[in-house]
Structure formats: C-alpha cells, structure tokens
Design a protein around this motif. Sequence first.
Motif, PDB file in Angstrom:
ATOM      1  N   GLY A 100      44.741 121.348 -22.179  1.00  0.00           N
ATOM      2  CA  GLY A 100      45.481 121.196 -23.427  1.00  0.00           C
ATOM      3  C   GLY A 100      46.968 121.393 -23.228  1.00  0.00           C
ATOM      4  O   GLY A 100      47.428 121.810 -22.155  1.00  0.00           O
ATOM      5  N   ILE A 101      47.722 121.091 -24.266  1.00  0.00           N
ATOM      6  CA  ILE A 101      49.181 121.202 -24.196  1.00  0.00           C
ATOM      7  C   ILE A 101      49.602 122.644 -23.924  1.00  0.00           C
ATOM      8  O   ILE A 101      50.404 122.921 -23.033  1.00  0.00           O
ATOM      9  N   VAL A 121      51.525 124.290 -20.585  1.00  0.00           N
ATOM     10  CA  VAL A 121      52.847 124.895 -20.722  1.00  0.00           C
ATOM     11  C   VAL A 121      52.828 126.388 -20.410  1.00  0.00           C
ATOM     12  O   VAL A 121      53.709 126.905 -19.710  1.00  0.00           O
ATOM     13  N   PHE A 122      51.798 127.109 -20.921  1.00  0.00           N
ATOM     14  CA  PHE A 122      51.820 128.572 -20.838  1.00  0.00           C
ATOM     15  C   PHE A 122      50.791 129.166 -19.875  1.00  0.00           C
ATOM     16  O   PHE A 122      50.894 130.341 -19.525  1.00  0.00           O
ATOM     17  N   ASP A 164      63.800 125.278 -23.961  1.00  0.00           N
ATOM     18  CA  ASP A 164      63.837 124.239 -24.995  1.00  0.00           C
ATOM     19  C   ASP A 164      62.398 123.922 -25.381  1.00  0.00           C
ATOM     20  O   ASP A 164      61.785 123.007 -24.826  1.00  0.00           O
ATOM     21  N   PRO A 165      61.815 124.696 -26.309  1.00  0.00           N
ATOM     22  CA  PRO A 165      60.397 124.518 -26.641  1.00  0.00           C
ATOM     23  C   PRO A 165      60.039 123.100 -27.078  1.00  0.00           C
ATOM     24  O   PRO A 165      59.031 122.549 -26.623  1.00  0.00           O
ATOM     25  N   ALA A 166      60.851 122.498 -27.948  1.00  0.00           N
ATOM     26  CA  ALA A 166      60.526 121.164 -28.469  1.00  0.00           C
ATOM     27  C   ALA A 166      60.489 120.128 -27.349  1.00  0.00           C
ATOM     28  O   ALA A 166      59.581 119.290 -27.282  1.00  0.00           O
ATOM     29  N   ALA A 167      61.465 120.162 -26.455  1.00  0.00           N
ATOM     30  CA  ALA A 167      61.507 119.198 -25.350  1.00  0.00           C
ATOM     31  C   ALA A 167      60.340 119.406 -24.400  1.00  0.00           C
ATOM     32  O   ALA A 167      59.751 118.440 -23.894  1.00  0.00           O
ATOM     33  N   THR A 168      59.979 120.656 -24.165  1.00  0.00           N
ATOM     34  CA  THR A 168      58.865 120.961 -23.266  1.00  0.00           C
ATOM     35  C   THR A 168      57.553 120.441 -23.836  1.00  0.00           C
ATOM     36  O   THR A 168      56.745 119.826 -23.118  1.00  0.00           O
ATOM     37  N   ILE A 169      57.324 120.675 -25.125  1.00  0.00           N
ATOM     38  CA  ILE A 169      56.093 120.214 -25.763  1.00  0.00           C
ATOM     39  C   ILE A 169      56.058 118.693 -25.807  1.00  0.00           C
ATOM     40  O   ILE A 169      55.024 118.066 -25.526  1.00  0.00           O
ATOM     41  N   THR A 170      57.183 118.063 -26.133  1.00  0.00           N
ATOM     42  CA  THR A 170      57.232 116.605 -26.208  1.00  0.00           C
ATOM     43  C   THR A 170      56.909 115.971 -24.861  1.00  0.00           C
ATOM     44  O   THR A 170      56.182 114.970 -24.779  1.00  0.00           O
ATOM     45  N   GLU A 212      52.862 112.995 -21.624  1.00  0.00           N
ATOM     46  CA  GLU A 212      51.982 112.889 -20.457  1.00  0.00           C
ATOM     47  C   GLU A 212      50.539 112.639 -20.894  1.00  0.00           C
ATOM     48  O   GLU A 212      49.836 111.806 -20.308  1.00  0.00           O
ATOM     49  N   GLN A 213      50.085 113.366 -21.914  1.00  0.00           N
ATOM     50  CA  GLN A 213      48.725 113.137 -22.413  1.00  0.00           C
ATOM     51  C   GLN A 213      48.589 111.732 -22.987  1.00  0.00           C
ATOM     52  O   GLN A 213      47.597 111.039 -22.726  1.00  0.00           O
ATOM     53  N   TYR A 214      49.566 111.313 -23.787  1.00  0.00           N
ATOM     54  CA  TYR A 214      49.481 109.984 -24.396  1.00  0.00           C
ATOM     55  C   TYR A 214      49.441 108.877 -23.345  1.00  0.00           C
ATOM     56  O   TYR A 214      48.735 107.879 -23.509  1.00  0.00           O
TER      57      TYR A 214
END
Length: 262
Positions: free
Chosen positions: A44-45, A49-50, A83-89, A94-96
């Motif tokens: 998962g995302i 990330v974490f 930069d949380p938003a950029a990291t999540i995006t 990548e998943q998409y």
Amino acid sequence: MRVHVVSDVHGNVEALKRAGDGADALVVLGDLIDFVDYQDHGKGILGRVFGAEKVARFAELRRSRRGPEFGAYIRSLWASLTDPAATITEAVREQYAELFGAMTAPTYATPGNVDAPHLWPEFASEGIRIFDGETVEIGGLTFGFVGGVRLPEGATLRQHSAWVPYLRVAEEYDEAVAALPPVDVLCTHQPPAVPELTYDVVARNQEAGAGSVLERIRADQPRWSLFGHVHQPLSQRMRLGRTECVNVGHFKRTQTPYVLRW
C-alpha cells in the motif's frame, strides 16, 4: 455482449490483468489505489512511504477507535516527511502506472473515493476511457457513470492534506447524478441508499449510500445499477422495480469480475 465489471481493486494488479479475459469490455468502478493494506502492512501507499512497522501501529490505533491518539499519530507521520503531498503523489502515480497498465480489454472507468481522479488523465489512452458524470454506449446500451462518494450533509473535507480522497460535496454529487440522461446501466462507486446494500457485515458498520442514486433508479428504472464501495454487504444484490442493483464485489479479495451479458 459480455462485459466484466470490477470495483475496489485496491492495488491487486495481478488479478486486474485477468479481469478482462474473455470480455468485450471491462468496466472499472473505482478504488484502484491500495492506500493502507491492513493484511500486509508493508504494501500500500503508506507501507511504501513509512514501512510496515509504522503502518501496523496506524492500523492498531484505527481499529481501536482511539480518535485523539490516532489523529496525533497521523500528524506525526506527515511531519516526518519533507514534502508529504509530493511523496504521496509519487507513490500513487507508481501504483496507477501498474494498475492502468494491467487493463487489457477496452476499459471504461470511473474513480472511487480511494482514488486521485486529477491524475487519471495521465493514464487514459485509446483503450482506457475515463467517465465521471458522463455516458457512453457499449454494445447498444447506454452506460452512465458518476465517480467518488458523496460527503454526508454538513461534513467538510480537508483539501490541503497530503492525501485527499475523492469525497464530493453533497450538492455537487447529487447534481452529477441528476444531470445524467436516462441510462440502461447506472454505474457508480457508491451504492444507492438502501440499508441492505450499505451495511458491511464484517466491519459492522453502516456505510453511507447515495439518496440521489436511489432516486434515479426509482425514476428511470435502468436495467442495472452497478456499484462497489461496501466490501462485505448484507445483500450483494436487490431488485428495485425493474432494476437489478448489484454490488459487483470487493475485487481485491474475490479476484472475480461481475459478468454482464445481453
């Protein structure tokens, strides 16, 4: 015609590669993203990330419904990123790339609440068409699509979070449903507001249904109303007048598409 319909894919790329086998078309009703994988915390995302250990703590706090502690923990996770938003995006993209690349049959897709629809145009192609508040003809029948989930009355959405789900203001969602012309197949991510279709028997939770979708079913009596969102509904299907209402299933787990034939 044979059309396969899936919803709540939640990152299951391998099953999605087979979803269109033998079909004239594939319909995807959203929730492509696997944001939090509660079975495998390293996936998962959030897992990407974490890491698994932090996601395990996230899952524990959410299950125990310790609201203030859960909120503080989420804030600490976001604060650990530059930069949380950029990291999540980046992780979502990548998943998409994998998920849209797995769609082999001609595909007609609408986003769910666990999706980032503003990124979807990057992955559209001649064989993958995206619809939200629009109709398309497939095999002589008119399919109408409305994506996302309606926010409950009076609820607000934090637009500046690192991750913003596709939750739509109630008036906007209802207007999108009302603007559709009469269709043969009404395709939404959110189910109509019928208790048997919105109650999750495993989570023991009454999910929100869309009253506007139920109104269109009663007014127009399409052949089918197809949806997902509720992973383990009390009733998978129900007939309302001439309309067959069907939760097409939690595809991440079932790995089996719902089959329409006409």
